[in-house]
Scaffold this motif. Structure first.
Motif, PDB file in Angstrom:
ATOM      1  N   LYS A 262       0.836  -1.202   0.000  1.00 29.00           N
ATOM      2  CA  LYS A 262       0.000   0.000   0.000  1.00 29.00           C
ATOM      3  C   LYS A 262       0.872   1.253   0.000  1.00 29.00           C
ATOM      4  CE  LYS A 262      -3.855  -2.386   0.552  1.00 29.00           C
ATOM      5  NZ  LYS A 262      -4.867  -2.487  -0.515  1.00 29.00           N
ATOM      6  N   THR A 263       0.265   2.384  -0.343  1.00 30.99           N
ATOM      7  CA  THR A 263       0.978   3.660  -0.270  1.00 30.99           C
ATOM      8  C   THR A 263       0.907   4.258   1.129  1.00 30.99           C
ATOM      9  OG1 THR A 263      -1.018   4.797  -1.018  1.00 30.99           O
ATOM     10  CG2 THR A 263       0.583   4.165  -2.705  1.00 30.99           C
ATOM     11  N   TYR A 264       0.302   3.538   2.057  1.00 33.34           N
ATOM     12  CA  TYR A 264       0.197   3.948   3.455  1.00 33.34           C
ATOM     13  C   TYR A 264       0.453   2.708   4.309  1.00 33.34           C
ATOM     14  CZ  TYR A 264      -4.381   1.981   2.357  1.00 33.34           C
ATOM     15  OH  TYR A 264      -5.387   1.160   1.906  1.00 33.34           O
ATOM     16  N   ASN A 265       0.545   2.885   5.624  1.00 29.57           N
ATOM     17  CA  ASN A 265       0.804   1.776   6.541  1.00 29.57           C
ATOM     18  C   ASN A 265      -0.476   1.460   7.323  1.00 29.57           C
ATOM     19  OD1 ASN A 265       3.357   2.211   5.617  1.00 29.57           O
ATOM     20  ND2 ASN A 265       4.255   2.760   7.581  1.00 29.57           N
ATOM     21  N   PRO A 266      -1.205   0.415   6.938  1.00 29.93           N
ATOM     22  CA  PRO A 266      -2.491   0.147   7.582  1.00 29.93           C
ATOM     23  C   PRO A 266      -2.355  -0.618   8.910  1.00 29.93           C
ATOM     24  CG  PRO A 266      -2.148  -1.380   5.770  1.00 29.93           C
ATOM     25  CD  PRO A 266      -0.963  -0.456   5.769  1.00 29.93           C
ATOM     26  N   LEU A 267      -3.075  -0.150   9.899  1.00 28.98           N
ATOM     27  CA  LEU A 267      -3.251  -0.854  11.166  1.00 28.98           C
ATOM     28  C   LEU A 267      -4.701  -1.329  11.204  1.00 28.98           C
ATOM     29  CD1 LEU A 267      -2.383  -1.636  14.104  1.00 28.98           C
ATOM     30  CD2 LEU A 267      -3.252   0.616  14.792  1.00 28.98           C
ATOM     31  N   THR A 268      -4.917  -2.638  11.280  1.00 29.09           N
ATOM     32  CA  THR A 268      -6.250  -3.221  11.159  1.00 29.09           C
ATOM     33  C   THR A 268      -6.576  -4.083  12.363  1.00 29.09           C
ATOM     34  OG1 THR A 268      -6.082  -3.257   8.740  1.00 29.09           O
ATOM     35  CG2 THR A 268      -7.747  -4.678   9.734  1.00 29.09           C
ATOM     36  N   ILE A 269      -7.795  -3.912  12.872  1.00 33.92           N
ATOM     37  CA  ILE A 269      -8.309  -4.746  13.962  1.00 33.92           C
ATOM     38  C   ILE A 269      -9.582  -5.424  13.460  1.00 33.92           C
ATOM     39  CG2 ILE A 269      -9.193  -4.771  16.325  1.00 33.92           C
ATOM     40  CD1 ILE A 269      -7.646  -2.160  16.787  1.00 33.92           C
ATOM     41  N   GLN A 270      -9.674  -6.739  13.616  1.00 33.44           N
ATOM     42  CA  GLN A 270     -10.839  -7.497  13.173  1.00 33.44           C
ATOM     43  C   GLN A 270     -11.320  -8.422  14.284  1.00 33.44           C
ATOM     44  OE1 GLN A 270      -8.901  -9.187   9.607  1.00 33.44           O
ATOM     45  NE2 GLN A 270     -10.687  -8.504   8.454  1.00 33.44           N
ATOM     46  N   THR A 271     -12.625  -8.646  14.309  1.00 32.21           N
ATOM     47  CA  THR A 271     -13.188  -9.673  15.180  1.00 32.21           C
ATOM     48  C   THR A 271     -14.270 -10.413  14.402  1.00 32.21           C
ATOM     49  OG1 THR A 271     -14.239 -10.128  17.317  1.00 32.21           O
ATOM     50  CG2 THR A 271     -14.888  -8.085  16.204  1.00 32.21           C
ATOM     51  N   ARG A 272     -14.328 -11.730  14.598  1.00 36.49           N
ATOM     52  CA  ARG A 272     -15.206 -12.590  13.808  1.00 36.49           C
ATOM     53  C   ARG A 272     -15.888 -13.599  14.721  1.00 36.49           C
ATOM     54  NH1 ARG A 272     -15.986 -14.384   8.559  1.00 36.49           N
ATOM     55  NH2 ARG A 272     -16.296 -16.614   8.255  1.00 36.49           N
ATOM     56  N   GLN A 273     -17.203 -13.558  14.775  1.00 33.95           N
ATOM     57  CA  GLN A 273     -17.992 -14.501  15.571  1.00 33.95           C
ATOM     58  C   GLN A 273     -18.724 -15.440  14.628  1.00 33.95           C
ATOM     59  OE1 GLN A 273     -18.778 -14.957  19.291  1.00 33.95           O
ATOM     60  NE2 GLN A 273     -19.176 -16.796  18.077  1.00 33.95           N
ATOM     61  N   GLN A 274     -18.333 -16.738  14.643  1.00 33.04           N
ATOM     62  CA  GLN A 274     -18.955 -17.712  13.759  1.00 33.04           C
ATOM     63  C   GLN A 274     -20.187 -18.347  14.404  1.00 33.04           C
ATOM     64  OE1 GLN A 274     -14.745 -19.446  12.227  1.00 33.04           O
ATOM     65  NE2 GLN A 274     -16.528 -20.569  11.499  1.00 33.04           N
TER      66      GLN A 274
ATOM     67  N   GLY B 184     -20.094 -21.735  22.716  1.00 31.88           N
ATOM     68  CA  GLY B 184     -18.725 -22.159  22.470  1.00 31.88           C
ATOM     69  C   GLY B 184     -18.305 -22.104  21.017  1.00 31.88           C
ATOM     70  N   ALA B 185     -19.076 -21.414  20.164  1.00 31.96           N
ATOM     71  CA  ALA B 185     -18.741 -21.321  18.736  1.00 31.96           C
ATOM     72  C   ALA B 185     -17.439 -20.529  18.550  1.00 31.96           C
ATOM     73  CB  ALA B 185     -19.874 -20.647  17.978  1.00 31.96           C
ATOM     74  N   PRO B 186     -16.744 -20.723  17.420  1.00 31.92           N
ATOM     75  CA  PRO B 186     -15.451 -20.058  17.202  1.00 31.92           C
ATOM     76  C   PRO B 186     -15.545 -18.532  17.242  1.00 31.92           C
ATOM     77  CG  PRO B 186     -15.739 -21.845  15.627  1.00 31.92           C
ATOM     78  CD  PRO B 186     -17.053 -21.692  16.334  1.00 31.92           C
ATOM     79  N   LEU B 187     -14.646 -17.930  18.001  1.00 33.31           N
ATOM     80  CA  LEU B 187     -14.505 -16.482  18.079  1.00 33.31           C
ATOM     81  C   LEU B 187     -13.053 -16.150  17.750  1.00 33.31           C
ATOM     82  CD1 LEU B 187     -15.499 -13.613  18.829  1.00 33.31           C
ATOM     83  CD2 LEU B 187     -14.806 -14.111  21.180  1.00 33.31           C
ATOM     84  N   THR B 188     -12.834 -15.326  16.723  1.00 32.08           N
ATOM     85  CA  THR B 188     -11.488 -14.987  16.276  1.00 32.08           C
ATOM     86  C   THR B 188     -11.299 -13.482  16.314  1.00 32.08           C
ATOM     87  OG1 THR B 188     -11.504 -16.883  14.782  1.00 32.08           O
ATOM     88  CG2 THR B 188      -9.819 -15.228  14.402  1.00 32.08           C
ATOM     89  N   SER B 189     -10.170 -13.038  16.862  1.00 29.83           N
ATOM     90  CA  SER B 189      -9.810 -11.622  16.869  1.00 29.83           C
ATOM     91  C   SER B 189      -8.367 -11.490  16.414  1.00 29.83           C
ATOM     92  CB  SER B 189      -9.969 -11.013  18.270  1.00 29.83           C
ATOM     93  OG  SER B 189     -11.302 -11.101  18.704  1.00 29.83           O
ATOM     94  N   ASN B 190      -8.069 -10.422  15.688  1.00 26.08           N
ATOM     95  CA  ASN B 190      -6.684 -10.222  15.255  1.00 26.08           C
ATOM     96  C   ASN B 190      -6.388  -8.749  15.071  1.00 26.08           C
ATOM     97  OD1 ASN B 190      -6.949  -9.407  12.274  1.00 26.08           O
ATOM     98  ND2 ASN B 190      -8.187 -11.262  12.345  1.00 26.08           N
ATOM     99  N   ILE B 191      -5.104  -8.443  15.131  1.00 29.14           N
ATOM    100  CA  ILE B 191      -4.619  -7.095  14.871  1.00 29.14           C
ATOM    101  C   ILE B 191      -3.393  -7.218  13.971  1.00 29.14           C
ATOM    102  CG2 ILE B 191      -3.272  -7.101  17.028  1.00 29.14           C
ATOM    103  CD1 ILE B 191      -3.737  -4.041  17.124  1.00 29.14           C
ATOM    104  N   SER B 192      -3.308  -6.379  12.951  1.00 30.83           N
ATOM    105  CA  SER B 192      -2.186  -6.473  12.007  1.00 30.83           C
ATOM    106  C   SER B 192      -1.698  -5.079  11.634  1.00 30.83           C
ATOM    107  CB  SER B 192      -2.602  -7.238  10.745  1.00 30.83           C
ATOM    108  OG  SER B 192      -3.585  -6.515  10.017  1.00 30.83           O
ATOM    109  N   TYR B 193      -0.430  -5.029  11.189  1.00 31.60           N
ATOM    110  CA  TYR B 193       0.181  -3.775  10.745  1.00 31.60           C
ATOM    111  C   TYR B 193       1.258  -4.117   9.729  1.00 31.60           C
ATOM    112  CZ  TYR B 193       2.796   0.616  10.842  1.00 31.60           C
ATOM    113  OH  TYR B 193       3.431   1.783  10.493  1.00 31.60           O
ATOM    114  N   HIS B 194       1.349  -3.341   8.641  1.00 31.63           N
ATOM    115  CA  HIS B 194       2.455  -3.544   7.706  1.00 31.63           C
ATOM    116  C   HIS B 194       2.765  -2.243   6.997  1.00 31.63           C
ATOM    117  CE1 HIS B 194       0.223  -3.621   3.804  1.00 31.63           C
ATOM    118  NE2 HIS B 194      -0.774  -4.127   4.523  1.00 31.63           N
ATOM    119  N   GLY B 195       3.998  -2.143   6.512  1.00 28.62           N
ATOM    120  CA  GLY B 195       4.410  -0.937   5.826  1.00 28.62           C
ATOM    121  C   GLY B 195       5.804  -1.062   5.253  1.00 28.62           C
ATOM    122  N   ALA B 196       6.162  -0.119   4.366  1.00 25.16           N
ATOM    123  CA  ALA B 196       7.461  -0.133   3.696  1.00 25.16           C
ATOM    124  C   ALA B 196       8.557   0.355   4.633  1.00 25.16           C
ATOM    125  CB  ALA B 196       7.402   0.748   2.449  1.00 25.16           C
ATOM    126  N   LEU B 197       9.728  -0.304   4.547  1.00 24.49           N
ATOM    127  CA  LEU B 197      10.914   0.166   5.247  1.00 24.49           C
ATOM    128  C   LEU B 197      11.700   1.143   4.375  1.00 24.49           C
ATOM    129  CD1 LEU B 197      12.154  -3.259   6.689  1.00 24.49           C
ATOM    130  CD2 LEU B 197      10.841  -1.496   7.884  1.00 24.49           C
TER     131      LEU B 197
END
Length: 258
Positions: free
Chosen positions: A10-22, A28-41
């Motif tokens: 990307k031309t920017y550095n995205p910080l993303t937070i997601q949560t997913r309830q199946q 007791g159904a699957p619950l997934t959460s994540n946080i990610s970040y990436h960018g150019a050095l």
């Protein structure tokens, strides 16, 4: 998450937070959460990170990914080709209450709790431009095992290797304000049949969109997203139309904030 070569594309550095309830409606159904970040050095190298937490009774898993990508500019309309490598550390936990275990000895499971930490790697390539992308990646390259397999069992308790193929192209349909983007995502896990997502999204002014997906396992997905200044919010709803689970679940909900 599925292709380390995307880091820094990307031309920017995205910080993303997601949560997913199946499978809403199941205890007791699957619950997934994540946080990610990436960018150019710099103009060639990039890095990214991804932390995921996944819980589905009686299991819990936490993954930490660190990705590196190298980007090569090509001589056509700002097209780039990137290659990526990723390393991850996984924590597995299996936790039963005493009342959930059958009486007597079980070769596969003899205690009420089990913990394991292991590592693995991923790789991929990604060809991308302003209005298209094509990629391929492989996860769990070393197929690390999280438990000793039971004697005579056909299952190895390994993190099976996953293969992902992806592509999309965005067409201009009204001036430069409206675009339509068909895409596909194919996932193949070792020893299982492949699964395909066919998606179409309609964009308005780059950062607002709505779309539908058909997944080859009989699932339909509706999603939308919109931008507010430097923030983007997205939501998707999955509902399966095959199998006995269809009549008991209220679908899967996912929320993302970037």
């Amino acid at each position: 998450a599925i292709n380390p070569a995307i880091s820094g594309s990307k031309t920017y550095n995205p910080l993303t937070i997601q949560t997913r309830q199946q499978w809403l409606g199941f205890e007791g159904a699957p619950l997934t959460s994540n946080i990610s970040y990436h960018g150019a050095l710099n103009n060639r190298s990039a890095m990214g990170g991804y932390l995921m937490f996944d819980k589905a009774f009686p299991t819990m898993q936490a993954n930490l990914h660190v990705n590196y990508a190298y980007h090569i500019p090509l001589d056509y309309d700002k097209v780039n080709l990137s290659f990526g490598l990723g390393a991850k550390v996984m924590y597995h936990n299996l936790n039963f209450n005493t009342g959930n275990l059958p009486p007597g000895d079980d070769q596969a499971f003899s205690t009420s709790s089990y913990d394991k930490v292991l590592g693995d790697a991923s790789s991929g390539f990604y060809l991308y431009g302003h209005n298209f992308y094509v990629g391929f990646s492989m996860l769990n390259m070393f197929q690390s095992s999280f438990n000793t397999p039971v004697e005579y069992s056909p299952y190895s308790n390994a993190e099976y290797r996953n293969y992902f193929g992806m592509a999309a192209y965005r067409f201009n349909i009204v001036n430069n304000d409206w675009h339509i983007e068909p895409s596909f995502l194919i996932r193949k896990m070792q020893f299982q049949s492949s699964e395909t997502d066919l998606t179409t999204r309609i964009f308005y002014l780059e950062n607002s969109w709505g779309g539908i997906t058909y997944r080859s396992n009989g699932t339909a997905i509706f999603a939308f997203g919109f931008g507010i200044n430097n923030m983007h919010i997205s939501y998707s709803y999955d509902h399966t139309f095959s199998g006995e689970i269809m009549q008991y679940t209220y679908g899967t909900h996912e929320l993302g904030i970037t």
